[in-house]
Design an enzyme around this catalytic site. Structure first.
Site, PDB file in Angstrom:
ATOM      1  N   CYS A  15      14.032   4.927  -6.936  1.00  0.00           N
ATOM      2  CA  CYS A  15      12.573   4.790  -6.822  1.00  0.00           C
ATOM      3  C   CYS A  15      12.147   5.488  -5.536  1.00  0.00           C
ATOM      4  CB  CYS A  15      12.156   3.325  -6.844  1.00  0.00           C
ATOM      5  SG  CYS A  15      12.766   2.355  -5.452  1.00  0.00           S
ATOM      6  N   CYS A  39       0.836  -1.205   0.000  1.00  0.00           N
ATOM      7  CA  CYS A  39       0.000   0.000   0.000  1.00  0.00           C
ATOM      8  C   CYS A  39       0.871   1.256   0.000  1.00  0.00           C
ATOM      9  CB  CYS A  39      -0.940   0.005   1.194  1.00  0.00           C
ATOM     10  SG  CYS A  39      -2.255  -1.221   1.057  1.00  0.00           S
TER      11      CYS A  39
END
Lengths: 386, 80
Positions: A344, A197
């Site tokens: 990232c 999530c």
């Protein structure tokens, strides 16, 4: 599947309890008997996060006599979009303590027990032993397999729920009477394949839908009413607004669970390929800043998704989502004439991308430890983290 | 052999359909067909998916499918 009540009834209810639980007591299927069972029940919530919030709040209100909470984390501002057991003034506090305060406010008659530790193979059996029922609302595969295997070994039922973006899955596992989690998912997905999530996002209110079903199943198991989700998986799609049901049977060829294992290794936080690629080819955000300040010529590639890039990015970074690199489609966009630096959000996806880039022949490529999150916390503190 | 394939969550999004009927004698053959028809995105999702044939999780893709079998394609996620 209809099951006998999990918990014996308490001896009696006080006048205060009769007043408080009157709307339960007048349902014939619950009645005094069911409410006394709830009073006697000991339920452990693993995680006081998105799913743990509604589960704990509703089970507290319902009069579950003992609620345990396993949680080591502290409340972060980014939790408040969905973890409704915590509030603004709890930011920075222990989640377990914050959850206990909310529970006490909902129902002071409940005994709350805190286990402020990270669940692992060493402590799980001891912690679970005292409880009748476990409710799993953790956020990673390693802990989910750990919870499952511990419940199998202790012969305990557990209510399992999982969420991602607009999708929810919820079921009851009880190896003695039906399938366990490994009958549904025998092996974890390849590392880096399934975003969390934190990486992929989650609709806040999805937690309420899935958590409320988990709390419902807990009440049914304790009191022995209705048909539980044992042997069935409910799959919720919030965008389509559908609930679809999947039958889940025991896998006749499933390996019996005889002991606990190393769950981090079993699930592999990053793949072996990514670990190997990252070894000796990882730079820090400080080193990245030095390269920029020195005017070095290199290509900085951000392998997150476009919407993440919109939230925050490192200056000069070119966006090429990880999947474009893994599929090989974006390899032609990579420069041959200068070094490649990949980043990232936190360094997991960039390690996966690094392995693919190196395999494609870019041997000198490196990735950035801690990603844009480290950049925002160490180099440019004006940038947001998410 | 006519079988029913049901896609869930990310597999549904990648396939673009909820449910479809297929003619396939084995799980292997079925997977080959659905990847050929729905493309690379589904192929990627499938690497993490459970295949439940009439409710039982199947690891051996050589499994022979009986007529009328229901194959559920389900990706895992661990968020909480």
């Amino acid at each position: 599947m209809s099951l006998p009540p999990l918990v014996e009834p308490a001896a009696d209810l006080s006048i205060e309890e009769v007043r408080r639980y009157s709307r339960h007591l007048i349902i014939p299927d619950v009645g005094m008997d069911g409410q006394k069972r709830l009073k006697n029940a000991k339920v452990l919530a693993v995680g006081a996060g998105g799913l743990g919030s509604p589960v704990l709040m509703y089970l507290a209100a319902a009069g579950v006599g003992t609620l345990g909470i396993v949680e080591f984390d502290t409340v972060d501002e980014s939790n408040l979009q969905r973890q409704i057991i915590h509030g603004q003034s709890d930011v920075g506090r222990s989640k377990a303590e914050s959850a206990r305060d909310s529970i006490k406010e909902i129902n002071p008659l409940i005994d709350v027990r805190l286990h402020e530790t990270r669940l692992d193979s060493e402590n799980v059996l001891e912690i679970f032993a005292d409880y009748d029922l476990i409710v799993d609302g953790t956020d990673n595969f390693a802990t989910r397999y750990l919870v499952n295997d511990a419940c199998v070994l202790l012969n305990k039922p557990y209510v399992w729920g999982s969420i991602y973006r607009f999708d929810g899955q919820v079921s009851v596992f009880w190896n003695e009477h039906g399938p366990n989690y490994r009958d549904l998912y025998p092996v974890p997905p390849p590392p880096g394949m399934v975003p969390s999530c934190a990486e992929g996002g989650v609709l806040g209110v999805l937690c309420a839908t899935v958590g409320a079903i988990q709390a419902t199943e807990a009440v049914k198991l304790i009191t022995g009413i209705g048909d539980t989700l044992l042997g069935r998986l409910m799959v919720y799609d919030a965008l389509e607004m559908t609930f679809r049901e999947i039958k889940v049977r025991k896998d006749p060829e499933g390996e019996p669970i005889t002991g606990l294992i190393d769950y981090e290794a079993f699930c592999g936080v990053v793949s072996v390929e990514a670990q190997e690629a990252a070894a000796g080819s990882t730079i820090t955000v400080d080193e990245l800043k030095d390269m920029m300040d020195a005017g070095k010529d290199f290509e900085l590639i951000d392998v997150r998704e476009p919407n993440e890039y919109e939230i925050v990015s490192i200056p000069g970074a070119k966006l090429i989502p990880k999947d474009e690199i893994l599929s090989g489609r974006a390899l032609s966009q990579l420069p041959n004439d200068k070094p490649i630096v990949i980043h990232c959000k936190t360094g997991v996806r960039s390690a996966e991308a690094l392995a693919a880039v190196k395999n494609a022949g870019f041997k000198d490529a490196v990735h950035v430890q801690g990603g844009v999150t480290a950049w925002a916390t160490r180099i440019d503190k004006a940038l947001p983290t998410y | 052999m006519s079988v029913t394939v049901r896609y869930f969550a990310g597999a549904r999004a990648a396939a673009g359909v909820d449910t479809e009927a297929r003619e396939a004698a084995s799980l292997d053959e079925l997977v080959g067909q659905i990847v050929a028809d729905h493309g690379e995105k589904l192929e990627r999702v499938l690497t993490a998916c459970s295949f439940l044939v009439d409710g039982t999780s199947v690891r051996d893709r050589a499994l022979v499918l009986s007529p009328g079998a229901v194959v559920d394609v389900l990706p895992p996620f661990a968020g909480g």
